[in-house]
Design a protein around this motif. Structure first.
Motif, PDB file in Angstrom:
ATOM      1  N   LEU A 181      45.257  50.392  28.981  1.00 63.08           N
ATOM      2  CA  LEU A 181      45.524  49.233  29.538  1.00 63.08           C
ATOM      3  C   LEU A 181      46.073  48.397  29.163  1.00 63.08           C
ATOM      4  O   LEU A 181      46.635  48.477  27.627  1.00 63.08           O
ATOM      5  N   ASP A 182      46.558  48.237  29.695  1.00 67.27           N
ATOM      6  CA  ASP A 182      48.050  46.223  29.415  1.00 67.27           C
ATOM      7  C   ASP A 182      46.819  45.914  28.359  1.00 67.27           C
ATOM      8  O   ASP A 182      47.782  45.281  27.433  1.00 67.27           O
ATOM      9  N   GLY A 183      45.976  45.387  28.464  1.00 65.98           N
ATOM     10  CA  GLY A 183      44.623  44.332  28.151  1.00 65.98           C
ATOM     11  C   GLY A 183      45.348  43.098  27.809  1.00 65.98           C
ATOM     12  O   GLY A 183      45.875  41.993  29.692  1.00 65.98           O
ATOM     13  N   ASN A 184      44.294  42.068  27.622  1.00 64.06           N
ATOM     14  CA  ASN A 184      43.857  40.429  28.075  1.00 64.06           C
ATOM     15  C   ASN A 184      42.909  40.122  27.075  1.00 64.06           C
ATOM     16  O   ASN A 184      42.771  41.217  25.911  1.00 64.06           O
ATOM     17  N   GLY A 185      43.024  38.298  27.220  1.00 65.86           N
ATOM     18  CA  GLY A 185      41.961  38.075  26.497  1.00 65.86           C
ATOM     19  C   GLY A 185      41.527  37.514  27.519  1.00 65.86           C
ATOM     20  O   GLY A 185      41.324  36.426  28.021  1.00 65.86           O
ATOM     21  N   TRP A 186      40.340  37.045  27.111  1.00 66.96           N
ATOM     22  CA  TRP A 186      38.947  37.060  28.154  1.00 66.96           C
ATOM     23  C   TRP A 186      38.158  36.769  28.524  1.00 66.96           C
ATOM     24  O   TRP A 186      36.884  37.977  28.130  1.00 66.96           O
ATOM     25  N   LYS A 187      37.424  35.693  28.997  1.00 73.96           N
ATOM     26  CA  LYS A 187      36.025  34.911  28.799  1.00 73.96           C
ATOM     27  C   LYS A 187      35.576  35.484  29.842  1.00 73.96           C
ATOM     28  O   LYS A 187      34.999  35.178  30.928  1.00 73.96           O
ATOM     29  N   PHE A 188      34.131  36.689  29.717  1.00 78.29           N
ATOM     30  CA  PHE A 188      33.623  37.390  31.503  1.00 78.29           C
ATOM     31  C   PHE A 188      32.242  36.356  30.950  1.00 78.29           C
ATOM     32  O   PHE A 188      31.530  36.302  30.307  1.00 78.29           O
ATOM     33  N   ALA A 189      32.380  35.377  32.172  1.00 80.26           N
ATOM     34  CA  ALA A 189      30.938  34.991  31.990  1.00 80.26           C
ATOM     35  C   ALA A 189      30.014  35.349  32.102  1.00 80.26           C
ATOM     36  O   ALA A 189      29.533  36.482  32.796  1.00 80.26           O
ATOM     37  N   ARG A 190      28.332  34.511  31.182  1.00 80.89           N
ATOM     38  CA  ARG A 190      27.252  35.741  31.465  1.00 80.89           C
ATOM     39  C   ARG A 190      26.971  35.909  33.251  1.00 80.89           C
ATOM     40  O   ARG A 190      26.970  34.881  34.021  1.00 80.89           O
ATOM     41  N   GLY A 191      26.803  36.544  34.440  1.00 80.72           N
ATOM     42  CA  GLY A 191      26.293  37.235  34.764  1.00 80.72           C
ATOM     43  C   GLY A 191      27.298  37.671  35.880  1.00 80.72           C
ATOM     44  O   GLY A 191      26.981  37.922  36.726  1.00 80.72           O
ATOM     45  N   HIS A 192      28.398  37.193  35.444  1.00 80.48           N
ATOM     46  CA  HIS A 192      30.069  38.227  35.947  1.00 80.48           C
ATOM     47  C   HIS A 192      29.011  39.152  35.924  1.00 80.48           C
ATOM     48  O   HIS A 192      28.860  40.327  35.452  1.00 80.48           O
ATOM     49  N   LYS A 193      30.528  39.934  37.205  1.00 81.87           N
ATOM     50  CA  LYS A 193      29.978  41.472  36.981  1.00 81.87           C
ATOM     51  C   LYS A 193      32.135  41.913  36.419  1.00 81.87           C
ATOM     52  O   LYS A 193      32.952  41.486  36.362  1.00 81.87           O
ATOM     53  N   VAL A 194      31.712  42.754  35.537  1.00 84.63           N
ATOM     54  CA  VAL A 194      33.098  43.442  35.517  1.00 84.63           C
ATOM     55  C   VAL A 194      33.139  45.233  36.118  1.00 84.63           C
ATOM     56  O   VAL A 194      32.401  45.567  35.856  1.00 84.63           O
ATOM     57  N   VAL A 195      34.526  44.269  36.863  1.00 85.92           N
ATOM     58  CA  VAL A 195      34.479  45.919  37.575  1.00 85.92           C
ATOM     59  C   VAL A 195      36.087  46.524  37.666  1.00 85.92           C
ATOM     60  O   VAL A 195      36.945  46.126  37.114  1.00 85.92           O
ATOM     61  N   VAL A 196      35.328  47.690  37.130  1.00 89.32           N
ATOM     62  CA  VAL A 196      36.683  48.568  36.510  1.00 89.32           C
ATOM     63  C   VAL A 196      36.837  49.568  38.273  1.00 89.32           C
ATOM     64  O   VAL A 196      35.922  50.498  38.639  1.00 89.32           O
ATOM     65  N   GLU A 197      38.442  49.668  39.314  1.00 91.98           N
ATOM     66  CA  GLU A 197      38.771  50.031  40.212  1.00 91.98           C
ATOM     67  C   GLU A 197      40.275  51.240  39.230  1.00 91.98           C
ATOM     68  O   GLU A 197      40.872  50.655  38.768  1.00 91.98           O
ATOM     69  N   LEU A 198      39.888  52.157  40.413  1.00 92.24           N
ATOM     70  CA  LEU A 198      40.097  53.553  39.686  1.00 92.24           C
ATOM     71  C   LEU A 198      40.928  54.324  40.691  1.00 92.24           C
ATOM     72  O   LEU A 198      40.758  54.010  42.299  1.00 92.24           O
ATOM     73  N   LEU A 199      42.224  54.204  40.726  1.00 93.09           N
ATOM     74  CA  LEU A 199      43.248  54.613  42.076  1.00 93.09           C
ATOM     75  C   LEU A 199      44.536  55.402  41.977  1.00 93.09           C
ATOM     76  O   LEU A 199      44.271  55.847  40.399  1.00 93.09           O
ATOM     77  N   GLY A 200      44.863  55.746  42.787  1.00 97.32           N
ATOM     78  CA  GLY A 200      46.302  56.970  42.805  1.00 97.32           C
ATOM     79  C   GLY A 200      47.216  56.074  43.218  1.00 97.32           C
ATOM     80  O   GLY A 200      48.492  57.140  43.152  1.00 97.32           O
ATOM     81  N   ARG A 201      47.110  55.055  44.034  1.00 97.02           N
ATOM     82  CA  ARG A 201      48.601  54.885  44.267  1.00 97.02           C
ATOM     83  C   ARG A 201      47.838  52.508  43.703  1.00 97.02           C
ATOM     84  O   ARG A 201      47.313  52.055  44.211  1.00 97.02           O
ATOM     85  N   ASP A 202      49.408  51.955  43.388  1.00 98.61           N
ATOM     86  CA  ASP A 202      48.863  50.306  42.776  1.00 98.61           C
ATOM     87  C   ASP A 202      50.489  49.667  43.338  1.00 98.61           C
ATOM     88  O   ASP A 202      50.777  49.131  41.847  1.00 98.61           O
ATOM     89  N   ALA A 203      50.824  50.150  44.148  1.00101.68           N
ATOM     90  CA  ALA A 203      52.394  49.617  45.444  1.00101.68           C
ATOM     91  C   ALA A 203      51.585  48.443  45.562  1.00101.68           C
ATOM     92  O   ALA A 203      51.319  48.241  46.095  1.00101.68           O
ATOM     93  N   PRO A 204      53.006  47.504  45.411  1.00102.19           N
ATOM     94  CA  PRO A 204      54.494  47.122  44.566  1.00102.19           C
ATOM     95  C   PRO A 204      53.956  47.113  42.395  1.00102.19           C
ATOM     96  O   PRO A 204      55.505  46.888  42.474  1.00102.19           O
ATOM     97  N   ILE A 205      53.121  46.916  42.304  1.00101.53           N
ATOM     98  CA  ILE A 205      53.906  46.753  40.880  1.00101.53           C
ATOM     99  C   ILE A 205      54.345  47.436  40.478  1.00101.53           C
ATOM    100  O   ILE A 205      54.744  47.595  39.797  1.00101.53           O
ATOM    101  N   TYR A 206      53.559  49.227  40.986  1.00 95.18           N
ATOM    102  CA  TYR A 206      53.702  50.761  40.056  1.00 95.18           C
ATOM    103  C   TYR A 206      54.774  51.153  40.961  1.00 95.18           C
ATOM    104  O   TYR A 206      54.236  50.947  42.819  1.00 95.18           O
ATOM    105  N   ALA A 207      55.713  52.069  41.265  1.00100.40           N
ATOM    106  CA  ALA A 207      56.296  52.628  42.197  1.00100.40           C
ATOM    107  C   ALA A 207      55.252  54.096  42.775  1.00100.40           C
ATOM    108  O   ALA A 207      54.676  54.080  41.762  1.00100.40           O
TER     109      ALA A 207
END
Length: 592
Positions: A534-560
């Motif tokens: 993935l593109d990546g980032n620097g980011w603090k996930f606070a304690r108790g927050h959810k890390v959520v990963v969503e997988l898709l077959g389409r993410d328009a309009p950012i990608y065709a």
């Protein structure tokens, strides 16, 4: 305009007399024959009309200004200050509203540098649309950053100034943002060479024959692989197989801005046919007819296709943005990794933060700190200052902070290499089979999170309940620092498929913020294992927050979207997040 001729050789007695003459007797420099005017404690020497433009190597007239320190007749250590796409020589000139006061011609000249600010061919008065029909502009089209034309233009201008005694041929730095960042990277990889229209390499010399070599470069918001400027395949910085998915949101912007320049008629020389390039991208189907365009982009629009110079590239300080949707950090890593693979001791360093093209926020505090590091870098390499040279591979990173107008991101974090920023890994493991298809999930949500406006990643959204392929875990308090990877197995039915991913931070209220994303091109009836970066980032996930990963077959309009229907089933999916915290954790989680 021809370079100022050098004086004839003088006898020893005459030379001695000249050496003893007072500085006041020396004539003021006139770069390109242009008069200089004192302003803001420096001397500004502009091209004031079209008749005074400077012919490039092929005769194309270029509009270029030079700014000199207040005193001295040269030659000076020099900075080539290069504008972004659609800009012109004035982009980094002056101190008006919206200017970065640490990054312009005045600031650098006050610091003792000659500063060269050209307008790239095809724009403004360098054969832009208003001058397209004038004499000399027959080949003045924009080629969207071709190393054989736009980059060689800069080298030609520099050579003329070397012959005029304005520029020191052994103390030249290049820097710029976006378009200018890519040019600076190409100048560094060429080092002491030019690339000719046929693709051959030749020594970089002044018109009078003086050898020239770029001393150092500080490219900002750069790209390195011309083929992947507008495509993503999820496999690494310089991967060419398979051809990636169009990064459509930014491709539409770039071709629109590029199209505002002097554009060649379609159907001619492939290197000038940017209209065809965009049509092929939008078609989304890769075939033999498209390959020449891809090959041209790879060979001549970046450094991935550049033959290594003897001794490697010039010293480089690469600046890249976690949150830059046009040129993600992968673009800088392509150059960084290639240099370090060839020579672990090579002088290349990296700056990373919440900066660059949208949706990056570009925090002013972070920018000022990186500006100071960039100036010190130039002082060390161009002036011989005792500090400012960074250790080979050294990385300075800031993280994303919300709200977007917050004073600064977290950090700075430093490490001996990009991968060393992370001390551990946080792994999420999927449960069972996850299914995706070319329809994707909610088009409304996709549109809302497809914004490339600056700071848009700080927006919060309700989860997309129509999205089914979800993996999540509760954060123990961790800082993502780098590029997540997704691994697993996949069985695909259909052609031109894609696997899209979004990583979210979901708070206690149920609202979530997009942290990073990516797209992975699937091959026809793709079956087997995969490793998706993935593109990546620097980011603090606070304690108790959810890390959520969503997988898709389409993410328009950012990608065709895929041009044909497909479906896929994923199993054994794991998501690996590089984190600052040392303990590695592995969680087996299904849907949230």
């Amino acid at each position: 305009m021809s370079p100022v001729p050098r004086p004839a050789l003088l006898g020893a007695a005459v030379a001695a007399l000249l050496a003893l003459a007072p500085a006041a007797a020396q004539a003021d420099p006139t770069p390109f024959g242009h008069a200089c005017t004192p302003t803001d404690g420096v001397r500004f020497c502009p091209t004031t009309d079209d008749a005074a433009r400077v012919p490039s190597f092929d005769g194309t007239p270029l509009d270029v200004d030079v700014t000199l320190p207040a005193e001295g007749d040269g030659p000076f250590p020099t900075i080539l200050l290069l504008h972004g796409l659609g800009g012109d020589k004035t982009s980094f000139e002056g101190t008006g509203a919206g200017k970065d006061l640490n990054y312009n011609n005045i600031a650098f000249a006050q610091h003792g540098y000659a500063v060269v600010t050209p307008t790239a061919r095809g724009f403004g008065h360098s054969c832009g649309p208003a001058q397209a029909a004038t004499a000399g502009c027959e080949q003045g089209w924009t080629r969207l950053g071709d190393i054989r034309y736009e980059v060689r233009d800069i080298q030609t201008l520099t050579g003329i100034l070397v012959d005029q005694g304005v520029v020191r041929p052994d103390a030249i730095g290049a820097t710029g943002i976006s378009y200018g960042g890519g040019f600076s990277t190409m100048l560094a990889f060429l080092r002491n060479r030019v690339r000719e229209p046929g693709g051959q390499y030749a020594p970089w010399t002044s018109p009078a024959g003086t050898p020239i070599s770029l001393t150092a470069a500080w490219p900002r918001w750069l790209w390195s692989n011309g083929e992947s400027i507008f495509t993503r395949n999820g496999r690494g910085p310089w991967s060419r197989t398979p051809t990636g998915v169009e990064a459509k949101a930014w491709a539409d912007v770039i071709f629109s801005v590029g199209g505002s320049g002097n554009v060649a008629a379609t159907g001619g020389d492939l290197s000038t046919d940017i209209t065809l390039w965009k049509q092929q991208l939008d078609a989304g189907v890769v075939g033999p007819a498209v390959q020449p365009t891809l090959d041209n982009a790879f060979a001549y629009h970046g450094v991935a296709g550049v033959q290594p110079a003897a001794g490697g590239p010039s010293p480089l300080l690469l600046q890249s943005g976690w949150t830059d949707a046009l040129f993600p950090v992968n673009q800088a890593l392509g150059a960084y990794d290639a240099i370090r693979k060839a020579d672990k001791k090579a002088p290349v360093a990296l700056q990373v933060g919440d900066l660059g093209h949208g949706p990056a926020a570009n925090h002013p505090v972070d920018t000022r700190q990186f500006d100071a590091q960039g100036l010190a870098f130039f002082d060390a390499w161009l002036k011989g200052a005792s500090s400012g040279k960074l250790a080979p591979g050294e990385v300075t990173a800031r993280t994303m902070t919300c709200p977007a107008k917050a004073p600064s991101g977290g950090g700075p974090f430093t490490a001996s290499s990009f991968r060393a920023l992370a001390a551990g890994r946080f792994t999420l493991q999927g449960s069972g089979a996850l299914k995706i298809d070319s329809k994707g999930a909610s088009s409304t949500v996709a549109k809302d999170v497809g914004s490339i406006a600056g700071g848009a990643l700080c927006n919060r959204f309700a989860p997309d309940r129509t999205s089914k392929a979800i993996i999540s875990a509760t954060s123990p308090g961790l800082t993502l620092i780098g590029q997540p990877t997704i691994t697993g197995r996949i069985v695909t039915k259909g052609r031109n498929g894609q696997l899209d991913a979004r990583v979210w931070d979901r708070d206690a209220t149920g609202k979530q913020r997009l942290i990073t994303r990516g797209v992975y091109r699937l091959t026809t009836n793709h079956k087997g294992g995969f490793v998706f970066t993935l593109d990546g980032n620097g980011w603090k996930f606070a304690r108790g927050h959810k890390v959520v990963v969503e997988l898709l077959g389409r993410d328009a309009p950012i990608y065709a979207p895929s041009p044909t229907a497909f479906s896929a089933t994923l199993t054994r999916v794991q998501v690996h997040l590089p984190v600052r915290e040392a303990p590695s954790q592995k969680l087996h989680i299904g849907k949230p």
